[in-house]
Design a protein around this motif. Structure first.
Motif, PDB file in Angstrom:
ATOM      1  N   VAL A 358       0.805  -1.223   0.000  1.00  0.00           N
ATOM      2  CA  VAL A 358       0.000   0.000   0.000  1.00  0.00           C
ATOM      3  C   VAL A 358       0.841   1.277   0.000  1.00  0.00           C
ATOM      4  O   VAL A 358       0.519   2.228  -0.722  1.00  0.00           O
ATOM      5  CB  VAL A 358      -0.990  -0.020   1.179  1.00  0.00           C
ATOM      6  CG1 VAL A 358      -1.639   1.338   1.379  1.00  0.00           C
ATOM      7  CG2 VAL A 358      -2.065  -1.067   0.932  1.00  0.00           C
ATOM      8  N   PRO A 359       1.936   1.377   0.767  1.00  0.00           N
ATOM      9  CA  PRO A 359       2.705   2.625   0.738  1.00  0.00           C
ATOM     10  C   PRO A 359       3.352   2.930  -0.604  1.00  0.00           C
ATOM     11  O   PRO A 359       3.821   4.048  -0.815  1.00  0.00           O
ATOM     12  CB  PRO A 359       3.783   2.395   1.818  1.00  0.00           C
ATOM     13  CG  PRO A 359       3.235   1.326   2.690  1.00  0.00           C
ATOM     14  CD  PRO A 359       2.460   0.438   1.780  1.00  0.00           C
ATOM     15  N   PHE A 360       3.371   1.959  -1.515  1.00  0.00           N
ATOM     16  CA  PHE A 360       4.097   2.153  -2.760  1.00  0.00           C
ATOM     17  C   PHE A 360       3.219   2.029  -3.999  1.00  0.00           C
ATOM     18  O   PHE A 360       3.734   1.976  -5.120  1.00  0.00           O
ATOM     19  CB  PHE A 360       5.246   1.151  -2.849  1.00  0.00           C
ATOM     20  CG  PHE A 360       6.174   1.225  -1.678  1.00  0.00           C
ATOM     21  CD1 PHE A 360       7.054   2.287  -1.548  1.00  0.00           C
ATOM     22  CD2 PHE A 360       6.132   0.270  -0.675  1.00  0.00           C
ATOM     23  CE1 PHE A 360       7.898   2.384  -0.455  1.00  0.00           C
ATOM     24  CE2 PHE A 360       6.966   0.356   0.415  1.00  0.00           C
ATOM     25  CZ  PHE A 360       7.861   1.418   0.538  1.00  0.00           C
ATOM     26  N   ALA A 361       1.908   1.990  -3.833  1.00  0.00           N
ATOM     27  CA  ALA A 361       1.011   1.863  -4.981  1.00  0.00           C
ATOM     28  C   ALA A 361      -0.217   2.731  -4.759  1.00  0.00           C
ATOM     29  O   ALA A 361      -0.690   2.879  -3.635  1.00  0.00           O
ATOM     30  CB  ALA A 361       0.600   0.408  -5.195  1.00  0.00           C
ATOM     31  N   ASN A 362      -0.720   3.297  -5.839  1.00  0.00           N
ATOM     32  CA  ASN A 362      -1.920   4.119  -5.769  1.00  0.00           C
ATOM     33  C   ASN A 362      -3.192   3.281  -5.836  1.00  0.00           C
ATOM     34  O   ASN A 362      -4.237   3.696  -5.330  1.00  0.00           O
ATOM     35  CB  ASN A 362      -1.933   5.142  -6.903  1.00  0.00           C
ATOM     36  CG  ASN A 362      -0.746   6.082  -6.830  1.00  0.00           C
ATOM     37  OD1 ASN A 362       0.268   5.872  -7.486  1.00  0.00           O
ATOM     38  ND2 ASN A 362      -0.859   7.112  -6.021  1.00  0.00           N
ATOM     39  N   SER A 363      -3.126   2.124  -6.472  1.00  0.00           N
ATOM     40  CA  SER A 363      -4.293   1.247  -6.556  1.00  0.00           C
ATOM     41  C   SER A 363      -3.812  -0.189  -6.669  1.00  0.00           C
ATOM     42  O   SER A 363      -2.687  -0.451  -7.086  1.00  0.00           O
ATOM     43  CB  SER A 363      -5.180   1.621  -7.755  1.00  0.00           C
ATOM     44  OG  SER A 363      -4.460   1.510  -8.974  1.00  0.00           O
ATOM     45  N   TRP A 364      -4.715  -1.128  -6.305  1.00  0.00           N
ATOM     46  CA  TRP A 364      -4.359  -2.529  -6.299  1.00  0.00           C
ATOM     47  C   TRP A 364      -5.558  -3.328  -6.765  1.00  0.00           C
ATOM     48  O   TRP A 364      -6.683  -3.137  -6.315  1.00  0.00           O
ATOM     49  CB  TRP A 364      -3.969  -3.008  -4.894  1.00  0.00           C
ATOM     50  CG  TRP A 364      -3.703  -1.896  -3.933  1.00  0.00           C
ATOM     51  CD1 TRP A 364      -2.517  -1.257  -3.722  1.00  0.00           C
ATOM     52  CD2 TRP A 364      -4.661  -1.269  -3.060  1.00  0.00           C
ATOM     53  NE1 TRP A 364      -2.666  -0.280  -2.776  1.00  0.00           N
ATOM     54  CE2 TRP A 364      -3.970  -0.257  -2.358  1.00  0.00           C
ATOM     55  CE3 TRP A 364      -6.014  -1.453  -2.817  1.00  0.00           C
ATOM     56  CZ2 TRP A 364      -4.597   0.554  -1.427  1.00  0.00           C
ATOM     57  CZ3 TRP A 364      -6.643  -0.635  -1.893  1.00  0.00           C
ATOM     58  CH2 TRP A 364      -5.935   0.344  -1.209  1.00  0.00           C
ATOM     59  N   ARG A 365      -5.286  -4.250  -7.675  1.00  0.00           N
ATOM     60  CA  ARG A 365      -6.341  -5.144  -8.155  1.00  0.00           C
ATOM     61  C   ARG A 365      -6.711  -6.110  -7.040  1.00  0.00           C
ATOM     62  O   ARG A 365      -5.883  -6.879  -6.556  1.00  0.00           O
ATOM     63  CB  ARG A 365      -5.864  -5.889  -9.384  1.00  0.00           C
ATOM     64  CG  ARG A 365      -6.071  -5.125 -10.673  1.00  0.00           C
ATOM     65  CD  ARG A 365      -7.458  -5.366 -11.240  1.00  0.00           C
ATOM     66  NE  ARG A 365      -7.647  -6.778 -11.473  1.00  0.00           N
ATOM     67  CZ  ARG A 365      -7.154  -7.430 -12.525  1.00  0.00           C
ATOM     68  NH1 ARG A 365      -6.464  -6.782 -13.443  1.00  0.00           N
ATOM     69  NH2 ARG A 365      -7.360  -8.720 -12.662  1.00  0.00           N
ATOM     70  N   THR A 366      -7.973  -6.087  -6.663  1.00  0.00           N
ATOM     71  CA  THR A 366      -8.442  -6.919  -5.570  1.00  0.00           C
ATOM     72  C   THR A 366      -8.881  -8.304  -6.026  1.00  0.00           C
ATOM     73  O   THR A 366      -9.245  -9.126  -5.190  1.00  0.00           O
ATOM     74  CB  THR A 366      -9.636  -6.236  -4.883  1.00  0.00           C
ATOM     75  OG1 THR A 366     -10.703  -6.105  -5.841  1.00  0.00           O
ATOM     76  CG2 THR A 366      -9.246  -4.856  -4.385  1.00  0.00           C
ATOM     77  N   SER A 367      -8.875  -8.553  -7.321  1.00  0.00           N
ATOM     78  CA  SER A 367      -9.506  -9.770  -7.830  1.00  0.00           C
ATOM     79  C   SER A 367      -8.795 -10.274  -9.078  1.00  0.00           C
ATOM     80  O   SER A 367      -7.828  -9.675  -9.564  1.00  0.00           O
ATOM     81  CB  SER A 367     -10.972  -9.487  -8.162  1.00  0.00           C
ATOM     82  OG  SER A 367     -11.048  -8.432  -9.110  1.00  0.00           O
ATOM     83  N   ASP A 368      -9.309 -11.364  -9.610  1.00  0.00           N
ATOM     84  CA  ASP A 368      -8.827 -11.887 -10.876  1.00  0.00           C
ATOM     85  C   ASP A 368      -9.368 -11.018 -12.010  1.00  0.00           C
ATOM     86  O   ASP A 368     -10.076 -10.030 -11.783  1.00  0.00           O
ATOM     87  CB  ASP A 368      -9.262 -13.342 -11.051  1.00  0.00           C
ATOM     88  CG  ASP A 368     -10.774 -13.510 -10.831  1.00  0.00           C
ATOM     89  OD1 ASP A 368     -11.416 -12.559 -10.336  1.00  0.00           O
ATOM     90  OD2 ASP A 368     -11.304 -14.581 -11.150  1.00  0.00           O
ATOM     91  N   ASP A 369      -9.064 -11.373 -13.242  1.00  0.00           N
ATOM     92  CA  ASP A 369      -9.535 -10.587 -14.385  1.00  0.00           C
ATOM     93  C   ASP A 369     -11.057 -10.635 -14.486  1.00  0.00           C
ATOM     94  O   ASP A 369     -11.685 -11.669 -14.243  1.00  0.00           O
ATOM     95  CB  ASP A 369      -8.933 -11.128 -15.687  1.00  0.00           C
ATOM     96  CG  ASP A 369      -7.449 -10.832 -15.798  1.00  0.00           C
ATOM     97  OD1 ASP A 369      -6.910 -10.171 -14.900  1.00  0.00           O
ATOM     98  OD2 ASP A 369      -6.835 -11.270 -16.787  1.00  0.00           O
TER      99      ASP A 369
END
Length: 581
Positions: A358-369
């Motif tokens: 989290v400290p190094f990314a603005n967003s994160w994919r929470t799931s599969d495609d």
């Protein structure tokens, strides 16, 4: 080496002449620089006319004497704004001031190119070691735009599939974006996987990813310039690790004399990601950090990307490895370049590793495609999975549930993947399912990126993506992410609540079942409500709401309290019939 050496004495380095580029880089990296008296100019730091040594935090202050040299603009040393370089942004004007028409040496060769190369190296050194790097771009609101990947996954439909991704097709989507969605804040064009040649076999001279010359014959910088001229932003795709081709070729690392990709690789060689196109880095070697800085320089300064999607990141992505250190190093290096680059992580990132990412990314994919890899873009089961998959990440979202924590370095945005709702039958979902998907994407306030074919948007698809209520909720959720409210929820569905600063709430009521069901919620005080999709009022004031929703359907409403709610305003009011086009 370019990297700082804490054991080397600053005073010892300052005793030697610093006009040689290698000595200059070593001295700056160690945190010192020599100053001299200049005619009518600066005093030395240790006495009149003698020159001396100034020691400081590594590369925090650089005398203008070192930067200007003999072949820069004549006014370089006299410009007050360049008297001291304290950050990369202070050095940029000097880089632009170097001229191609500088005096030539005895061989008739211009010194301008060499001077520009030296200054470029110094800029990378400055940006790589500027104290206080934040680690990721400042969050100024979730991105909106278009992504190329969804159309590459379609099977059995002429014109789509992996071969669809070409420079001409991306340019056509960019032009369509400018006509349709860009006036509503959609300004990103994210070129996903397949823009680059296979990193297991092809890299550039410095061991970094290089463009696929068949798909993009003029390169990605040309595409970036085209997009920027339209007021759009470029997103590119990367996998973590050291490309296998770079290690096999022992490619020299940019701006790091003596470093090669082979020296930066961990031994024994082992895969860095699920795709197997890269090796893990040996972080005990200074060449590993130097390589990551060169990658940041490539995407930020050379390709001018505005978003970088790191895919196949683990823990997550159905892989047992750990890319946390690579993500942290690359994010810091990107931030240090001085350009804002949104960092997006993918896919199915393990929530147990959130503290590392989290400290190094603005967003994160929470799931599969979200894509089904079939003859349409997506199916409802993939949309339904997002409701559960997003929950573990809500605690890290921007002001989740209306708390007092802003979207600072400890916050971010859950990424639900592409919102493919604009192409009618090609979408693979029903009208009710489209509305439910759009409502969830809006309530979470994450990246709002569609994978639809923008050159073939249906009227209903365009109306949905540009709907005033939908976009108003997404804008509001950019500050305060919605969360499930199970205590207030009644019936057989899900209730997501977005608290607004004015005291009103936005509720998303979802029926995830395969048959009609009633869904509602109870409130502590009476309120008036408005349907944010239709703009219609929902009856007289009441202390609760209940509605019958069709299978996979939803209702998105705003509840404004009757008592003390005078300051609350409606997020969306439909335009009068006479003003609609």
């Amino acid at each position: 080496r370019v990297l700082p050496n804490p054991q080397r004495s600053c005073q010892a380095l300052c005793r030697v002449p610093l006009h040689h580029p290698r000595r200059l880089r070593r001295a700056l990296a160690a945190g010192c620089a020599r100053t001299r008296r200049r005619r009518g100019g600066m005093r030395s730091s240790s006495g009149r006319g003698k020159g001396g040594c100034r020691c400081f935090q590594p590369v925090a202050v650089v005398p203008v004497r070192v930067l200007c040299g003999r072949h820069a603009r004549p006014d370089c040393g006299r410009r007050r704004d360049l008297a001291r370089v304290r950050s990369p942004s202070d050095l940029a004007p000097l880089l632009r001031s170097t001229r191609p028409d500088v005096p030539r040496n005895r061989a008739g060769r211009s010194h301008g190119g060499a001077r520009r190369r030296d200054l470029s190296r110094l800029l990378l050194l400055l940006t790589a070691h500027t104290p206080g790097a934040a680690g990721k771009a400042v969050d100024t609101g979730a991105v909106r735009g278009w992504s190329s990947w969804s159309l590459c996954t379609v099977k059995g439909r002429p014109g789509y599939g992996p071969e669809w991704l070409t420079a001409s097709n991306v340019d056509a989507q960019s032009a369509a974006l400018a006509r349709t969605l860009q006036p509503h804040g959609f300004d990103h064009v994210d070129v996903d996987s397949l823009w680059a040649a296979d990193a297991a076999h092809h890299v550039d001279l410095h061991g970094r990813w290089t463009h696929n010359a068949t798909r993009f014959p003029e390169g990605m910088r040309r595409l970036a310039d085209t997009l920027h001229s339209r007021g759009q932003k470029l997103g590119l795709y990367l996998n973590p690790g050291l490309p296998k081709a770079a290690v096999r070729a022992a490619s020299p690392v940019l701006f790091a004399p003596g470093c090669t990709a082979a020296a930066a690789a961990a031994r024994p060689l082992r895969p860095a990601n699920r795709f197997g196109n890269a090796f893990a880095l040996n972080w005990s070697s200074p060449c590993a950090a130097a390589y990551v800085r060169s990658v940041a320089h490539q995407f930020s300064a050379e390709l001018r990307a505005d978003l970088l999607k790191l895919d196949a990141v683990s823990p997550g992505s159905e892989w047992h490895g750990d890319n946390a250190r690579f993500v942290a190093a690359l994010s810091r290096a990107l931030e240090a370049t001085g350009r804002t680059v949104w960092v997006s992580l993918s896919w199915s990132i393990d929530p147990a590793s959130a503290a590392a990412f989290v400290p190094f990314a603005n967003s994160w994919r929470t799931s599969d495609d979200v894509e089904c890899y079939c003859d349409v873009l997506a199916r409802w089961p993939a949309v339904r999975r997002r409701f559960a998959q997003a929950r573990p990440w809500l605690r890290y979202s921007c002001e989740a549930g209306g708390s007092d924590r802003a979207c600072d370095a400890s916050r971010g945005r859950p990424d639900l993947d592409s919102l493919d709702v604009g192409n009618g039958a090609l979408d693979g979902v029903s009208d009710e399912e489209r509305k439910s998907a759009a409502s969830l994407w809006a309530l979470l306030g994450g990246p709002l990126v569609t994978g639809s074919d923008l050159t073939r948007l249906t009227p209903s698809g365009l109306a949905l993506l540009t709907h005033g209520g939908f976009l108003a909720v997404h804008r509001a959720a950019g500050d305060r992410t919605a969360v499930p409210d199970e205590q207030s929820c009644a019936g057989g569905g899900e209730c997501w609540r977005l608290r607004l600063p004015d005291g009103s709430d936005v509720w998303g009521l979802f029926n995830l079942r395969d048959e009609t069901a009633r869904v509602g919620f109870a409130a502590a005080a009476p309120f008036t409500a408005r349907d944010l999709w239709s703009g219609a009022g929902l009856g007289p004031p009441a202390a609760g709401f209940n509605a019958s929703l069709p299978a996979h359907g939803c209702i998105l409403l705003q509840a404004r309290p009757v008592a003390g709610g005078g300051a609350a305003s409606w997020l969306y009011t439909p335009a009068p019939e006479s003003t609609r086009q």
